[in-house]
Design an enzyme around this catalytic site. Structure first.
Site, short mmCIF file in Angstrom:
data_model
loop_
_atom_site.label_atom_id
_atom_site.label_comp_id
_atom_site.label_asym_id
_atom_site.label_seq_id
_atom_site.Cartn_x
_atom_site.Cartn_y
_atom_site.Cartn_z
N GLY A 93 2.16 -4.37 15.78
CA GLY A 93 3.01 -3.68 14.93
C GLY A 93 4.55 -3.68 15.32
N HIS A 109 0.29 -1.02 -0.05
CA HIS A 109 -0.05 -0.33 0.24
C HIS A 109 0.49 1.62 -0.03
CE1 HIS A 109 -2.77 -3.08 1.50
NE2 HIS A 109 -3.97 -1.95 0.21
N VAL A 155 -0.30 -2.28 17.37
CA VAL A 155 -0.62 -1.74 16.16
C VAL A 155 -1.32 -3.35 15.58
CG1 VAL A 155 -1.61 -0.26 14.59
CG2 VAL A 155 -0.59 0.84 16.09
N ASP A 207 -3.89 -4.69 12.51
CA ASP A 207 -4.56 -4.14 11.39
C ASP A 207 -4.43 -5.50 10.72
OD1 ASP A 207 -5.74 -3.39 8.84
OD2 ASP A 207 -3.33 -2.22 8.04
N TRP A 234 -16.59 -19.73 10.00
CA TRP A 234 -17.27 -18.51 10.34
C TRP A 234 -17.58 -17.59 10.98
CZ3 TRP A 234 -16.35 -23.57 11.76
CH2 TRP A 234 -16.27 -24.23 13.35
N LYS A 235 -16.47 -17.78 11.48
CA LYS A 235 -16.14 -16.85 12.73
C LYS A 235 -16.60 -15.37 11.94
CE LYS A 235 -15.68 -19.68 16.59
NZ LYS A 235 -14.81 -18.98 18.58
#
Lengths: 336, 336
Positions: free
Chosen positions: A308, A49, A176, A178, A230-231
């Site tokens: 993180g 990204h 952190v 993510d 499924w969770k």
């Protein structure tokens, strides 16, 4: 890396991003903010990204899905919760400003929630976790997205990968998390396919309905595996609903109907942890927990990391030694 | 079911729970609330945390880990965030009262967060999601717990299964997600072991470090699989930290050091969604999303459910036809 990497300084990478953004007629403020976010993604080791995504971002701007130089606008507010309209602006600009606003609300109310509609891809969600943590605030944040994952029991993509970010500030290195709701992103599967590699763990279902580690099979069936099966399917659904409900924005099925991922909905909840009741105790239990985690018995002599931790180390290393980049992509940036 | 089940009405089950609680010298109000929660867990099909768990709960009360007839006390507050001390009281009593308090805060501030310390096992987390949804509020809530899951890369249990609850009210049936951080609970693994059955998907690692569906292996190695592998490992850690930080309570490593699961930390965040800006739009996107989900192409002709849909159906069916119970456990309750 499948190329001989080059190392470019953070400032140099950022200034090249900014040059291109100004050439595309972004105003100074937005060009500064966007170049900072894209360069920080590379700095944190989130190559997917950073530079890798930048030409695609510029393309979205030229095609008009991402509107230049608009700012999010407050639509309504009920004390600690506010609705903002992102007006189809640049995702990272909207997300940074809404993180800042959630922090302001948290200063006033103890916690604050900004629900943002009509925004665009925020690139790397961790960015906003780091931003809040740097300011000394905890953050829970997520985005919805275009459907790409089938609900459990189906083979039809209906759910977004809806990354969830949870950040906790810590002097020795912020914590952190993510995580996207697919076990492996399609970006990762595409890269593994190019290298003829399989995933280490199951990535999805093949055409016979069996679990597979073959990225090509998952790309074909579109049956990427949700985290926790499924969770994660259920978690993706409720995150999508909350984001769209609270912001007054689009839900995944509406984003899917657009055929292009734009006008998504996001949530930013910041927590003030600076009060004496919280701060001292927080320091103790955070450090105790991280010490306890690091002392865990390792298997395969692999390090045990907190979320993180690796990004934090890369940030320090890359600031000192330069950021490793794909030389072809770097050359393309210089020519943009 | 491995026994011939009997059917008992909700009111009869609740009144038997209440009789025992009063005999144990719980005051009327707490006995009423606790019997309601235990009976509702059976009503929702959460057998593991209803009648099945009740004798263990009474045992914890007798041993003094769970204090009778105490009420949570507000320690401090910063507008929309409050810290409460559960004083080692009954988990469901504390959790119901803190859900109610979070709703009060949400009415005032748009959203409200109660951080609860020194509480006990809340039984089924979905209970508090249903409670908030019935009142018309969305809820995000979680608890920490005694360590039973290794962090990713380790074989030493350091993380709790920290169930996360997200509830969204809906007239035709509330959407209530309730997910623990282990793919399968040890309770489920024990039951499968008794029946000589394997799990359908990987449940953990065996002694050779390979993924396995054999419950006995996972019980031996204590390497239960986190949902989403490294992702659920990280999510468990940050949920634990936030709960302990915000409440001023214990983190998982401190709960582990007690050798018994008591004085855990919990978070209840309620959202007011009754404002005109949110309500009308919410109705539209919730119904649109659920319709879209139910229209998903099914594989193996299995129904596609939203979180809480099965529980909601069971509640209706069992209210009408009685709750299926294990006759041995029912007989034990009558004799308590």
């Amino acid at each position: 890396m499948i190329y001989e990497e080059i190392r470019i300084s953070f400032e140099e990478l950022k200034s090249q991003f900014k040059r291109v953004l100004l050439k595309e007629r972004f105003i100074e403020e937005q060009a500064g903010l966007l170049s900072q976010v894209f360069a920080e993604n590379n700095l944190s080791g989130k190559e997917s990204h950073g530079l890798n995504r930048f030409p695609g971002f510029i393309d979205s701007v030229r095609k008009g899905f991402v509107k230049k130089n608009v700012e999010p606008e407050k639509i309504s507010g009920l004390n600690a919760v506010e609705q903002w309209d992102g007006k189809s602006g640049a995702g990272p600009v909207n997300a940074i400003l809404c993180t800042e606003r959630a922090i302001e609300l948290a200063k006033e109310f103890g916690l604050g929630c900004v629900a943002l509609r009509n925004t665009n891809h925020w690139m790397c969600g961790g960015t906003y976790g780091w931003k809040a943590a740097e300011a000394g605030f905890a953050l829970i944040s997520w985005t919805n997205a275009i459907p790409l994952m089938p609900p459990w029991g189906s083979d039809e993509p209906k759910l977004g990968n809806n990354p969830l970010v949870i950040a906790i500030p810590r002097e020795e290195g912020h914590i952190v998390l993510d995580i996207a709701m697919t076990q492996y992103s399609y970006g990762q599967l595409e890269m593994l396919k190019l290298r003829n590699n399989n995933t280490e763990f199951d990535a999805g279902f093949d055409s016979q309905g069996h679990l597979t580690k073959d990225p090509l099979e998952v790309i074909k069936t579109k049956r990427a595996l949700p985290i926790g099966l499924w969770k994660g399917s259920g978690l993706s659904l409720v995150l999508d609903l909350l984001a769209a409900m609270l912001s007054g924005g689009n839900s995944a099925y509406q984003i899917g109907a657009q055929n292009v991922e734009t006008n998504v909905s996001q949530i930013f909840i910041a927590f003030d942890i600076s009060s004496p009741e919280i701060k001292e105790h927080a320091l103790k239990i955070i450090n105790g927990t991280i010490e306890d985690l690091h002392s865990s018995k390792q298997i395969d002599s692999s390090m045990i990391y907190y979320p993180g931790e690796t990004s934090g180390r890369k940030r320090k290393e890359y600031l000192k030694d330069g950021i490793p980049l794909n030389p072809t992509q770097w050359k393309q940036l210089l020519e943009m």
